[in-house]
Design a protein around this motif. Sequence first.
Motif, PDB file in Angstrom:
ATOM      1  N   PHE A  55      28.341   4.638  -5.783  1.00 26.93           N
ATOM      2  CA  PHE A  55      27.349   3.594  -5.537  1.00 26.93           C
ATOM      3  C   PHE A  55      26.324   4.151  -4.550  1.00 26.93           C
ATOM      4  O   PHE A  55      26.683   4.513  -3.422  1.00 26.93           O
ATOM      5  CB  PHE A  55      28.012   2.346  -4.965  1.00 26.93           C
ATOM      6  N   ILE A  56      25.072   4.244  -4.959  1.00 26.64           N
ATOM      7  CA  ILE A  56      24.022   4.708  -4.057  1.00 26.64           C
ATOM      8  C   ILE A  56      23.040   3.562  -3.821  1.00 26.64           C
ATOM      9  O   ILE A  56      22.690   2.826  -4.747  1.00 26.64           O
ATOM     10  CB  ILE A  56      23.288   5.953  -4.594  1.00 26.64           C
ATOM     11  N   ALA A  57      22.630   3.414  -2.566  1.00 25.78           N
ATOM     12  CA  ALA A  57      21.721   2.329  -2.195  1.00 25.78           C
ATOM     13  C   ALA A  57      20.480   2.927  -1.537  1.00 25.78           C
ATOM     14  O   ALA A  57      20.576   3.859  -0.738  1.00 25.78           O
ATOM     15  CB  ALA A  57      22.404   1.349  -1.247  1.00 25.78           C
ATOM     16  N   ASP A  58      19.329   2.386  -1.878  1.00 29.99           N
ATOM     17  CA  ASP A  58      18.053   2.853  -1.340  1.00 29.99           C
ATOM     18  C   ASP A  58      17.596   1.973  -0.188  1.00 29.99           C
ATOM     19  O   ASP A  58      17.780   0.745  -0.218  1.00 29.99           O
ATOM     20  CB  ASP A  58      16.958   2.822  -2.422  1.00 29.99           C
ATOM     21  N   GLU A  59      16.985   2.601   0.805  1.00 30.65           N
ATOM     22  CA  GLU A  59      16.336   1.862   1.886  1.00 30.65           C
ATOM     23  C   GLU A  59      14.839   1.825   1.592  1.00 30.65           C
ATOM     24  O   GLU A  59      14.208   2.878   1.447  1.00 30.65           O
ATOM     25  CB  GLU A  59      16.596   2.533   3.229  1.00 30.65           C
ATOM     26  N   VAL A  60      14.280   0.608   1.506  1.00 28.79           N
ATOM     27  CA  VAL A  60      12.887   0.458   1.093  1.00 28.79           C
ATOM     28  C   VAL A  60      12.208  -0.596   1.960  1.00 28.79           C
ATOM     29  O   VAL A  60      12.695  -1.730   2.072  1.00 28.79           O
ATOM     30  CB  VAL A  60      12.784   0.049  -0.399  1.00 28.79           C
ATOM     31  N   PHE A  61      11.074  -0.221   2.572  1.00 28.00           N
ATOM     32  CA  PHE A  61      10.247  -1.154   3.330  1.00 28.00           C
ATOM     33  C   PHE A  61       8.790  -0.907   2.971  1.00 28.00           C
ATOM     34  O   PHE A  61       8.366   0.237   2.806  1.00 28.00           O
ATOM     35  CB  PHE A  61      10.429  -0.962   4.843  1.00 28.00           C
ATOM     36  N   GLY A 108       0.806  -1.210   0.000  1.00 28.73           N
ATOM     37  CA  GLY A 108       0.000   0.000   0.000  1.00 28.73           C
ATOM     38  C   GLY A 108       0.839   1.260   0.000  1.00 28.73           C
ATOM     39  O   GLY A 108       2.063   1.226   0.104  1.00 28.73           O
ATOM     40  N   PRO A 109       0.199   2.413  -0.145  1.00 25.59           N
ATOM     41  CA  PRO A 109       0.915   3.693  -0.205  1.00 25.59           C
ATOM     42  C   PRO A 109       1.478   4.096   1.150  1.00 25.59           C
ATOM     43  O   PRO A 109       1.126   3.533   2.185  1.00 25.59           O
ATOM     44  CB  PRO A 109      -0.161   4.670  -0.674  1.00 25.59           C
ATOM     45  N   GLY A 110       2.359   5.094   1.115  1.00 27.61           N
ATOM     46  CA  GLY A 110       2.972   5.566   2.347  1.00 27.61           C
ATOM     47  C   GLY A 110       4.152   4.731   2.784  1.00 27.61           C
ATOM     48  O   GLY A 110       4.574   4.796   3.942  1.00 27.61           O
ATOM     49  N   PHE A 111       4.741   3.949   1.871  1.00 27.02           N
ATOM     50  CA  PHE A 111       5.858   3.093   2.234  1.00 27.02           C
ATOM     51  C   PHE A 111       7.141   3.914   2.342  1.00 27.02           C
ATOM     52  O   PHE A 111       7.216   5.062   1.921  1.00 27.02           O
ATOM     53  CB  PHE A 111       6.015   1.954   1.223  1.00 27.02           C
ATOM     54  N   ILE A 112       8.178   3.311   2.929  1.00 28.71           N
ATOM     55  CA  ILE A 112       9.461   3.973   3.133  1.00 28.71           C
ATOM     56  C   ILE A 112      10.351   3.696   1.939  1.00 28.71           C
ATOM     57  O   ILE A 112      10.572   2.534   1.583  1.00 28.71           O
ATOM     58  CB  ILE A 112      10.123   3.472   4.425  1.00 28.71           C
ATOM     59  N   ARG A 113      10.883   4.747   1.326  1.00 29.27           N
ATOM     60  CA  ARG A 113      11.838   4.579   0.239  1.00 29.27           C
ATOM     61  C   ARG A 113      12.605   5.870   0.042  1.00 29.27           C
ATOM     62  O   ARG A 113      12.040   6.953   0.132  1.00 29.27           O
ATOM     63  CB  ARG A 113      11.138   4.155  -1.057  1.00 29.27           C
ATOM     64  N   GLY A 114      13.914   5.747  -0.172  1.00 37.26           N
ATOM     65  CA  GLY A 114      14.717   6.939  -0.376  1.00 37.26           C
ATOM     66  C   GLY A 114      16.186   6.606  -0.539  1.00 37.26           C
ATOM     67  O   GLY A 114      16.633   5.486  -0.237  1.00 37.26           O
ATOM     68  N   ARG A 158      10.519  -7.507   5.960  1.00 36.25           N
ATOM     69  CA  ARG A 158      11.491  -7.699   4.891  1.00 36.25           C
ATOM     70  C   ARG A 158      11.761  -6.382   4.202  1.00 36.25           C
ATOM     71  O   ARG A 158      10.946  -5.448   4.226  1.00 36.25           O
ATOM     72  CB  ARG A 158      11.023  -8.734   3.874  1.00 36.25           C
ATOM     73  N   ALA A 159      12.931  -6.289   3.613  1.00 38.85           N
ATOM     74  CA  ALA A 159      13.371  -5.074   2.941  1.00 38.85           C
ATOM     75  C   ALA A 159      13.361  -5.278   1.436  1.00 38.85           C
ATOM     76  O   ALA A 159      13.380  -6.408   0.926  1.00 38.85           O
ATOM     77  CB  ALA A 159      14.766  -4.699   3.409  1.00 38.85           C
ATOM     78  N   TYR A 160      13.336  -4.158   0.732  1.00 41.70           N
ATOM     79  CA  TYR A 160      13.478  -4.122  -0.718  1.00 41.70           C
ATOM     80  C   TYR A 160      14.576  -3.091  -1.026  1.00 41.70           C
ATOM     81  O   TYR A 160      15.148  -2.498  -0.128  1.00 41.70           O
ATOM     82  CB  TYR A 160      12.177  -3.694  -1.388  1.00 41.70           C
ATOM     83  N   GLY A 161      14.824  -2.854  -2.282  1.00 40.32           N
ATOM     84  CA  GLY A 161      15.733  -1.764  -2.625  1.00 40.32           C
ATOM     85  C   GLY A 161      16.670  -2.105  -3.756  1.00 40.32           C
ATOM     86  O   GLY A 161      16.892  -3.276  -4.091  1.00 40.32           O
ATOM     87  N   ARG A 162      17.237  -1.062  -4.339  1.00 42.12           N
ATOM     88  CA  ARG A 162      18.161  -1.183  -5.468  1.00 42.12           C
ATOM     89  C   ARG A 162      19.403  -0.341  -5.184  1.00 42.12           C
ATOM     90  O   ARG A 162      19.314   0.756  -4.646  1.00 42.12           O
ATOM     91  CB  ARG A 162      17.489  -0.708  -6.751  1.00 42.12           C
ATOM     92  N   MET A 163      20.549  -0.876  -5.589  1.00 37.99           N
ATOM     93  CA  MET A 163      21.777  -0.103  -5.616  1.00 37.99           C
ATOM     94  C   MET A 163      22.013   0.352  -7.043  1.00 37.99           C
ATOM     95  O   MET A 163      21.959  -0.461  -7.967  1.00 37.99           O
ATOM     96  CB  MET A 163      22.964  -0.932  -5.140  1.00 37.99           C
ATOM     97  N   GLN A 164      22.256   1.640  -7.227  1.00 39.46           N
ATOM     98  CA  GLN A 164      22.564   2.165  -8.544  1.00 39.46           C
ATOM     99  C   GLN A 164      24.028   2.579  -8.622  1.00 39.46           C
ATOM    100  O   GLN A 164      24.614   3.011  -7.624  1.00 39.46           O
ATOM    101  CB  GLN A 164      21.693   3.382  -8.862  1.00 39.46           C
ATOM    102  N   VAL A 165      24.584   2.444  -9.804  1.00 36.37           N
ATOM    103  CA  VAL A 165      25.946   2.883 -10.066  1.00 36.37           C
ATOM    104  C   VAL A 165      25.852   4.177 -10.858  1.00 36.37           C
ATOM    105  O   VAL A 165      25.350   4.184 -11.988  1.00 36.37           O
ATOM    106  CB  VAL A 165      26.742   1.827 -10.843  1.00 36.37           C
ATOM    107  N   ILE A 166      26.322   5.276 -10.255  1.00 37.93           N
ATOM    108  CA  ILE A 166      26.226   6.591 -10.866  1.00 37.93           C
ATOM    109  C   ILE A 166      27.592   6.972 -11.436  1.00 37.93           C
ATOM    110  O   ILE A 166      28.593   7.018 -10.703  1.00 37.93           O
ATOM    111  CB  ILE A 166      25.765   7.647  -9.850  1.00 37.93           C
TER     112      ILE A 166
END
Length: 666
Positions: free
Chosen positions: A526-532, A508-514, A547-555
């Motif tokens: 290398f930037i990594a996002d925290e997502v729940f 649902g909406p209002g989740f944590i991501r950034g 459990r966590a989610y998230g992506r690491m991006q290479v900039i």
Amino acid sequence: MLLKMFVLAAAFQQQPAAPPSPVAQIRVTPAAPVIAAYDSLQLRAEALDAQGRPVPGARIVFRPAGGRFEGKVDSIGMVRSGGTGTLPVSVVVLVPGSRPALHRVEVRMVPGPAARVEVTPGSTRLVVGQRLRLSATSFSVAGHSREDAFNWASSLPSVARVNEAGVVQAVAPGRARVTAGAGAASGVVEVEVVADNVARLEITPATHAARTGDVVRFRVTARDAQGREIPGLTPVFSVSPGEGAIGADGAFVGYEARAYTVTALLGRHSADAAVTLRHRDVRRPATVVGRLPRTRFKTEEVWLHPNGRNAYLGSGAGGDVLYVLDVSNPAQPVVTDSMVSNTRRVNDVMTTPDGRYMVHTREGSSDRRDGLVIASLEDPAHPRVISEFKEGVSAGVHSAFIYQDPRHGTHVYLTNNGTGALHVLNLDDPANPREVARWSTPRPNAGRSLHDVDVQNGLAYLSYWNDGLVILDVGNGVRGGTPSNPQLVSQYRYDLNDLYRQVEAVGGPGFIRGTHTAWRHRDYVFIADEVFASTPPRGARDASADRAYGRMQVIDVSDITRPRSVAWYEPEYGGVHNVWVDGETLYMGAYNGGFRAFDVSGELRGDLRAQEREIAHVHTGDMQGNVQNHAMTWGVVVRDGLAYVNDNNNGLWIIRIETAPESGVR
């Protein structure tokens, strides 16, 4: 007053004998609220009975129900948007003598109107008969990407036609301007069409052997009947089969060990190259050298003293202690001392490069006066507190980074939980730290959050949650910045809502991501996002509910003023938290995914998980930790071939990645 209302509501919920609320309907206006990012909106509510009449004595309170990093709502319903996404709001109606009545409304926070449009490629040179699809992206004035349907047009269709999908067809020699419009904004690309005098098309290298994940760059040369090169043409690349990718610049990366054909098209002309990829073969065994389980509190950040013999381990979830460890025998780490502070979380810890001093952060103190603790490490096994810094950061400090510059001295770069600002402290006299600068993204305070800081070579890499990656000059010289006068160099912002739409679909909406953390290595950050997810699966308990989610991006920051994403890693299960790069290996705390290490050698492009780049993996859950048999790997510090891995649920792990086993009988 508001706290008393919430306490009252909770008390009512604990009294099943209280009669039902007389409120039959809570009418909120606007009923489907939409607000532009960085704007404000007043919500109003009415409490009605079954006959549609106002309920006398009803007290209405608004409160956030998620999305706390994206916006705010106060008790009277004033919403302030701090980004894009959805802000869930609970409307609580309290009527004396009855149970509370609840209603939920979701405030959609959307980008402002289109202010600019970017079209790629920026310029093209085509031959008559060639087709090329252009790509367009629109942005608000605040830099948020939008989902717009573009109106495509050509200034001279007799030279270059364009259809509604942005596909350009070269018709006749000449020049035309192709425009992509979105509202009042537009972007333009210059198209030059030349006669098709191509007699031969060449692609180099014609054959190539490499490994999965290696980037192979192809160059296309067009020649006329006399063998002369026709410069500046824009070929279109494709690859077969599809287990790989190739960019418009001819950079190819393959994900499977097999044969590939790379094709370059230029109108009716084509040329092929053959690529054979072998397995990357970087997988190695890992050995758990030592363990130090923690059961009283959860485990936060770990840091090693420069002497390599002592380490420091934070605590959280009510933790008031920083553990001091002796790790001179990695197989048997032991606690030598501890530092107890008025806090409920020691999230971050770091020493000065010379090892003489240490700082640790504080969050959740009982007197609401958090900040930074500074200790002397005259005896690294027994730190001694010499000062604290609370001024302006009493709402809590989540992360701090010490950086020493021979021109400017020693400074601490710390985050402010209350305002989302960066604070810079001079630490030349650790007993008397003094603030020399503050910096924050130029936007409203609501929803602003600075999560982490990394400083290298006079550049500060700020993980600014909704604002993405922000790079400041704090002594590098590229913008004339200093620690006391930070200057913006560049910013990389991306669409978190689109990237994690599957997480919103689950919880649902209002989740944590950034944007959570950043690490500079060579020409990459290398930037990594925290997502729940906002809510766990219905009926879930224990590990299944967390459990966590998230992506690491290479900039790519080879041009520090124009950062761009070129590669990524996203686990099938688990998240991406803190990272550490040593040599050509990236070490990661992957939350539920455990401890992971990756080969990041060479040029990086595309999906790193698909390229066989994972070197090692250890699941850091066992039965001796604070939360049994449930990995929640936080991060890692690497020294002398050992990875010191801190698991939020299970304490400290010391892991060694072994060398490749020799071939033959073992």
